[in-house]
Design a protein around this motif. Structure first.
Motif, mmCIF file in Angstrom:
data_model
loop_
_atom_site.group_PDB
_atom_site.id
_atom_site.type_symbol
_atom_site.label_atom_id
_atom_site.label_comp_id
_atom_site.label_asym_id
_atom_site.label_seq_id
_atom_site.Cartn_x
_atom_site.Cartn_y
_atom_site.Cartn_z
ATOM 1 N N SER A 89 20.744 -10.881 44.658
ATOM 2 C CA SER A 89 21.631 -9.760 44.985
ATOM 3 C C SER A 89 22.633 -10.149 46.057
ATOM 4 C CB SER A 89 20.828 -8.565 45.495
ATOM 5 O OG SER A 89 20.019 -8.044 44.466
ATOM 6 N N ILE A 90 23.858 -9.700 45.862
ATOM 7 C CA ILE A 90 24.922 -9.850 46.852
ATOM 8 C C ILE A 90 25.354 -8.448 47.239
ATOM 9 C CG2 ILE A 90 27.249 -10.702 47.309
ATOM 10 C CD1 ILE A 90 26.728 -12.805 45.074
ATOM 11 N N ARG A 91 25.101 -8.072 48.499
ATOM 12 C CA ARG A 91 25.471 -6.729 48.963
ATOM 13 C C ARG A 91 26.989 -6.650 49.156
ATOM 14 N NH1 ARG A 91 23.300 -4.981 54.013
ATOM 15 N NH2 ARG A 91 23.875 -2.916 53.344
ATOM 16 N N ASP B 82 23.294 1.524 48.972
ATOM 17 C CA ASP B 82 23.848 0.179 48.838
ATOM 18 C C ASP B 82 24.588 0.008 47.521
ATOM 19 O OD1 ASP B 82 22.953 -0.798 51.259
ATOM 20 O OD2 ASP B 82 21.155 -1.720 50.427
ATOM 21 N N VAL B 83 25.550 -0.918 47.530
ATOM 22 C CA VAL B 83 26.224 -1.385 46.323
ATOM 23 C C VAL B 83 25.991 -2.887 46.275
ATOM 24 C CG1 VAL B 83 28.416 -1.612 45.106
ATOM 25 C CG2 VAL B 83 27.984 0.415 46.517
ATOM 26 N N ARG B 84 25.516 -3.379 45.123
ATOM 27 C CA ARG B 84 25.168 -4.789 44.994
ATOM 28 C C ARG B 84 25.701 -5.370 43.695
ATOM 29 N NH1 ARG B 84 20.946 -1.986 45.642
ATOM 30 N NH2 ARG B 84 20.107 -2.358 43.563
ATOM 31 N N LEU B 85 26.032 -6.653 43.761
ATOM 32 C CA LEU B 85 26.241 -7.433 42.560
ATOM 33 C C LEU B 85 24.933 -8.168 42.327
ATOM 34 C CD1 LEU B 85 28.118 -8.490 40.327
ATOM 35 C CD2 LEU B 85 28.722 -10.352 41.891
ATOM 36 N N GLU B 86 24.297 -7.925 41.196
ATOM 37 C CA GLU B 86 23.023 -8.560 40.877
ATOM 38 C C GLU B 86 23.243 -9.639 39.836
ATOM 39 O OE1 GLU B 86 20.527 -5.313 39.595
ATOM 40 O OE2 GLU B 86 20.065 -4.756 41.670
#
Length: 149
Positions: free
Chosen positions: A6-8, A137-141
């Protein structure tokens, strides 16, 4: 075995009030402000702000991606309904107080623009107004190992 990295996408975000309701007269004139996600917009806008706010976040394509990796944008929670787009392509909507995930495999570019337009939540049963926004949170998974045996 699948792994999720995950990238927050915590911040900075650009918040722009698109329109607001004041004394039953719509007021426009966007003024971009800096903010983060994970809490309502009351620290950046007035707690009783009623209208639409555009959240805009720029981010780069992660390095080390491999063929077969699945990419998802994950939203933990919003206060107010929202429309989500990535690089001017609509991804979908999120209902008030819900989480959502959108597959973005094949949609990411070297430089990306995530836009979330959030409508102010409706007053509660007592008629009290609460601030809206991206409250989780918003994440790129990045999901790896999908095509490996």
């Amino acid at each position: 075995m699948n792994e999720i990295h995950s990238i927050r996408l915590a911040g900075p975000w650009q918040l722009t009030p698109l329109a607001q309701q004041q004394d039953n007269n719509p007021q426009t004139g966007p003024v971009p402000l800096r903010g983060t996600v994970g809490e309502d917009w009351s620290k950046v806008l007035a707690a009783d702000f009623q209208g639409q706010v555009e959240y805009r976040r720029l981010f780069h394509l992660p390095s080390g991606l491999e063929a077969g990796d699945q990419l998802m944008l994950a939203f933990d929670q919003l206060r107010g309904a929202a429309k989500v787009s990535l690089n001017d392509k609509p991804l979908g909507t999120i209902a008030d107080a819900e989480s959502a995930r959108f597959e973005v495999s094949g949609l990411l570019e070297n430089s990306n623009t995530l836009v979330v337009v959030v409508d102010a939540p409706a007053p509660d049963h007592a008629g009290d107004i609460t601030a809206g926004g991206i409250t989780g949170d918003v994440r790129l998974e990045i999901i790896t190992g999908l095509n490996k045996s």
